[in-house]
Design a protein around this motif. Sequence first.
Motif, PDB file in Angstrom:
ATOM      1  N   LEU A 164       0.823  -1.209   0.000  1.00  0.00           N
ATOM      2  CA  LEU A 164       0.000   0.000   0.000  1.00  0.00           C
ATOM      3  C   LEU A 164       0.862   1.266   0.000  1.00  0.00           C
ATOM      4  CD1 LEU A 164      -2.828  -1.054   2.493  1.00  0.00           C
ATOM      5  CD2 LEU A 164      -3.071  -0.628   0.044  1.00  0.00           C
ATOM      6  N   ASN A 165       1.963   1.243   0.744  1.00  0.00           N
ATOM      7  CA  ASN A 165       2.876   2.396   0.762  1.00  0.00           C
ATOM      8  C   ASN A 165       3.502   2.613  -0.611  1.00  0.00           C
ATOM      9  OD1 ASN A 165       2.452   3.027   3.460  1.00  0.00           O
ATOM     10  ND2 ASN A 165       4.124   1.734   4.182  1.00  0.00           N
ATOM     11  N   SER A 166       3.911   1.514  -1.249  1.00  0.00           N
ATOM     12  CA  SER A 166       4.514   1.617  -2.584  1.00  0.00           C
ATOM     13  C   SER A 166       3.501   2.157  -3.592  1.00  0.00           C
ATOM     14  CB  SER A 166       5.019   0.244  -3.043  1.00  0.00           C
ATOM     15  OG  SER A 166       6.067  -0.213  -2.220  1.00  0.00           O
ATOM     16  N   LEU A 167       2.275   1.654  -3.503  1.00  0.00           N
ATOM     17  CA  LEU A 167       1.233   2.123  -4.415  1.00  0.00           C
ATOM     18  C   LEU A 167       0.915   3.601  -4.180  1.00  0.00           C
ATOM     19  CD1 LEU A 167      -1.205  -0.941  -4.285  1.00  0.00           C
ATOM     20  CD2 LEU A 167       0.035  -0.143  -6.314  1.00  0.00           C
ATOM     21  N   GLN A 168       0.884   4.001  -2.917  1.00  0.00           N
ATOM     22  CA  GLN A 168       0.579   5.394  -2.597  1.00  0.00           C
ATOM     23  C   GLN A 168       1.673   6.328  -3.102  1.00  0.00           C
ATOM     24  OE1 GLN A 168      -2.400   6.533  -1.056  1.00  0.00           O
ATOM     25  NE2 GLN A 168      -1.548   8.398  -1.962  1.00  0.00           N
ATOM     26  N   ASN A 169       2.943   5.942  -2.893  1.00  0.00           N
ATOM     27  CA  ASN A 169       4.057   6.765  -3.373  1.00  0.00           C
ATOM     28  C   ASN A 169       4.043   6.875  -4.896  1.00  0.00           C
ATOM     29  OD1 ASN A 169       5.034   7.188  -0.776  1.00  0.00           O
ATOM     30  ND2 ASN A 169       6.380   5.406  -0.831  1.00  0.00           N
ATOM     31  N   THR A 176      -4.877  -0.261  -4.885  1.00  0.00           N
ATOM     32  CA  THR A 176      -4.937   0.251  -3.512  1.00  0.00           C
ATOM     33  C   THR A 176      -6.232  -0.189  -2.842  1.00  0.00           C
ATOM     34  OG1 THR A 176      -3.525   2.173  -3.962  1.00  0.00           O
ATOM     35  CG2 THR A 176      -5.024   2.330  -2.081  1.00  0.00           C
ATOM     36  N   ASN A 177      -7.339  -0.055  -3.565  1.00  0.00           N
ATOM     37  CA  ASN A 177      -8.633  -0.501  -3.020  1.00  0.00           C
ATOM     38  C   ASN A 177      -8.647  -2.008  -2.769  1.00  0.00           C
ATOM     39  OD1 ASN A 177      -9.712   2.090  -3.081  1.00  0.00           O
ATOM     40  ND2 ASN A 177     -10.532   1.856  -5.140  1.00  0.00           N
ATOM     41  N   PHE A 178      -8.086  -2.770  -3.724  1.00  0.00           N
ATOM     42  CA  PHE A 178      -8.059  -4.225  -3.583  1.00  0.00           C
ATOM     43  C   PHE A 178      -7.270  -4.652  -2.355  1.00  0.00           C
ATOM     44  CE2 PHE A 178      -8.554  -4.648  -8.448  1.00  0.00           C
ATOM     45  CZ  PHE A 178      -9.923  -4.530  -8.328  1.00  0.00           C
ATOM     46  N   PHE A 179      -6.080  -4.062  -2.183  1.00  0.00           N
ATOM     47  CA  PHE A 179      -5.229  -4.476  -1.066  1.00  0.00           C
ATOM     48  C   PHE A 179      -5.727  -3.922   0.273  1.00  0.00           C
ATOM     49  CE2 PHE A 179      -2.371  -5.710  -4.458  1.00  0.00           C
ATOM     50  CZ  PHE A 179      -1.867  -6.901  -3.958  1.00  0.00           C
ATOM     51  N   ILE A 227      -1.168   3.895 -15.327  1.00  0.00           N
ATOM     52  CA  ILE A 227      -0.486   3.578 -14.065  1.00  0.00           C
ATOM     53  C   ILE A 227      -1.245   4.184 -12.890  1.00  0.00           C
ATOM     54  CG2 ILE A 227       1.602   4.033 -12.704  1.00  0.00           C
ATOM     55  CD1 ILE A 227       3.174   3.778 -15.373  1.00  0.00           C
ATOM     56  N   LEU A 228      -1.741   5.415 -13.071  1.00  0.00           N
ATOM     57  CA  LEU A 228      -2.519   6.056 -12.016  1.00  0.00           C
ATOM     58  C   LEU A 228      -3.780   5.239 -11.708  1.00  0.00           C
ATOM     59  CD1 LEU A 228      -2.359   8.795 -10.391  1.00  0.00           C
ATOM     60  CD2 LEU A 228      -4.139   9.606 -11.950  1.00  0.00           C
ATOM     61  N   LYS A 229      -4.423   4.761 -12.774  1.00  0.00           N
ATOM     62  CA  LYS A 229      -5.644   3.977 -12.605  1.00  0.00           C
ATOM     63  C   LYS A 229      -5.358   2.660 -11.880  1.00  0.00           C
ATOM     64  CE  LYS A 229      -8.524   3.946 -15.999  1.00  0.00           C
ATOM     65  NZ  LYS A 229      -9.170   3.655 -17.304  1.00  0.00           N
ATOM     66  N   THR A 230      -4.278   1.980 -12.269  1.00  0.00           N
ATOM     67  CA  THR A 230      -3.953   0.702 -11.614  1.00  0.00           C
ATOM     68  C   THR A 230      -3.561   0.916 -10.157  1.00  0.00           C
ATOM     69  OG1 THR A 230      -1.624   0.723 -12.314  1.00  0.00           O
ATOM     70  CG2 THR A 230      -3.204  -0.330 -13.797  1.00  0.00           C
ATOM     71  N   CYS A 231      -2.915   2.041  -9.867  1.00  0.00           N
ATOM     72  CA  CYS A 231      -2.576   2.353  -8.470  1.00  0.00           C
ATOM     73  C   CYS A 231      -3.851   2.498  -7.644  1.00  0.00           C
ATOM     74  CB  CYS A 231      -1.779   3.650  -8.391  1.00  0.00           C
ATOM     75  SG  CYS A 231      -0.044   3.510  -8.826  1.00  0.00           S
ATOM     76  N   ARG A 232      -4.825   3.185  -8.210  1.00  0.00           N
ATOM     77  CA  ARG A 232      -6.083   3.413  -7.503  1.00  0.00           C
ATOM     78  C   ARG A 232      -6.833   2.097  -7.275  1.00  0.00           C
ATOM     79  NH1 ARG A 232      -8.465   6.402 -11.127  1.00  0.00           N
ATOM     80  NH2 ARG A 232      -7.424   8.305 -10.480  1.00  0.00           N
ATOM     81  N   TYR A 233      -6.960   1.316  -8.340  1.00  0.00           N
ATOM     82  CA  TYR A 233      -7.670   0.046  -8.230  1.00  0.00           C
ATOM     83  C   TYR A 233      -6.992  -0.903  -7.246  1.00  0.00           C
ATOM     84  CZ  TYR A 233     -10.597   1.235 -12.272  1.00  0.00           C
ATOM     85  OH  TYR A 233     -11.501   1.822 -13.122  1.00  0.00           O
ATOM     86  N   PHE A 254      -2.059  -8.434 -10.406  1.00  0.00           N
ATOM     87  CA  PHE A 254      -1.066  -7.360 -10.463  1.00  0.00           C
ATOM     88  C   PHE A 254       0.056  -7.711 -11.436  1.00  0.00           C
ATOM     89  CE2 PHE A 254       2.553  -4.804  -9.134  1.00  0.00           C
ATOM     90  CZ  PHE A 254       1.972  -3.565  -8.964  1.00  0.00           C
ATOM     91  N   LYS A 255       0.380  -8.999 -11.507  1.00  0.00           N
ATOM     92  CA  LYS A 255       1.471  -9.416 -12.390  1.00  0.00           C
ATOM     93  C   LYS A 255       1.092  -9.314 -13.869  1.00  0.00           C
ATOM     94  CE  LYS A 255       3.868 -12.628  -9.308  1.00  0.00           C
ATOM     95  NZ  LYS A 255       4.176 -14.049  -9.037  1.00  0.00           N
ATOM     96  N   GLU A 256      -0.187  -9.267 -14.143  1.00  0.00           N
ATOM     97  CA  GLU A 256      -0.619  -9.218 -15.531  1.00  0.00           C
ATOM     98  C   GLU A 256      -0.542  -7.798 -16.079  1.00  0.00           C
ATOM     99  OE1 GLU A 256      -4.396 -11.127 -15.869  1.00  0.00           O
ATOM    100  OE2 GLU A 256      -3.651 -13.039 -15.109  1.00  0.00           O
ATOM    101  N   TYR A 257      -1.617  -7.037 -15.976  1.00  0.00           N
ATOM    102  CA  TYR A 257      -1.635  -5.714 -16.600  1.00  0.00           C
ATOM    103  C   TYR A 257      -0.838  -4.653 -15.837  1.00  0.00           C
ATOM    104  CZ  TYR A 257      -3.408  -1.428 -18.670  1.00  0.00           C
ATOM    105  OH  TYR A 257      -3.498  -0.207 -19.269  1.00  0.00           O
TER     106      TYR A 257
END
Length: 248
Positions: free
Chosen positions: A77-82, A224-227, A216-222, A162-165
Motif C-alpha cells: 500500500l505504501n509503494s502504491l501510494q508513493n 490500492t482498493n483491492f489491497f 499507471i494512475l488507474k492501476t494504483c487506484r484500483y 497485479f502481475k498481468e496488466y
Amino acid sequence: MIKFFRKIRQNLLSEGKTGKYLKYAIGEIVLVVVGILIALGINNWNEERKIEQSGKEFINEIYKDLKIEISNINEVLNSLQNQYNGTDYVLSVFESKNKAIKDTLMFTKSHWAPSRLFIIERDLNTFDKLKSSGKSGLLKNDSLSNLLDNFYKNFDIRISNFKEYPLQIRMDYRRALFPIGNMEDFKYEERNSKLTSAFIKKFLDNEFIYRHLLSILKTCRYNTNFFKELKEEALQLINLMENTYPEL
C-alpha cells in the motif's frame, strides 16, 4: 497375579464347582476386556491431547503469519501510494497550461515514481502447508479454516492480477522512457538530480507516455482498493482468532 487367578480356577475345578468356575471364568474375561477398553481409552485420550496441542501450535503460527501478511500488505500500500502521488504530480504538469514546471526538483523526483517496479509475492505459510498435507482438520474449526482458505485465495488472485496488466504497463513505460541505447538521463542522480531540458521537453510532448501515466494512475487506484480490502480481511481474521483463542 496370573498365578493367583490360575490357582483359584484349579481349586474350583478340583472341588467340582463347575458352575462357579464358569462364572469366575466369565468374570475374568470381563475384567480383561474392561482392562483393554480402559487402556484403549487412555491411549485415545493421549492421542486426542496430542492432536489438540498440535492444533493450538498451528493456530499460534497462523496468527503470527497473518500479522506478517498485514505488514507485507502495508508495504504494498505504501509503494502504491508513493507511485500514485508521483504519477499524479507528473500528470498535473502534462495537463497544465503550457506544461510549465514550477518545481524542477519535485518534477524530477516524481518523474521516477511511475517507472518503479515492485513485485508482490507471499511466502508459503503454515496454513498452506497444512492444506497441502491434508491436515487442516487439525485446527478443529471449520469456520476459521474456510475463512483462511478464502483469504489466501483472494491474496493469490490479487498477486496474479497485479502481475498481468499493472506490472506490464510499468515495464512498457520504462522501455518508452529509456529505450536501449539512450540511457543518458537514466543516471540523473549523478548530475545533481536534474533532468536535461531537452529530455523534459521530449518527455512532456510524448502522448504514448501520457497515456501510460494515466493507466499507471488507474492501476494504483484500483490495486490500492483491492489491497485495502485484503488488509481488512486479515484484520477480521486476527480479531476472530483473538476472540476464539484468548491465549494468543
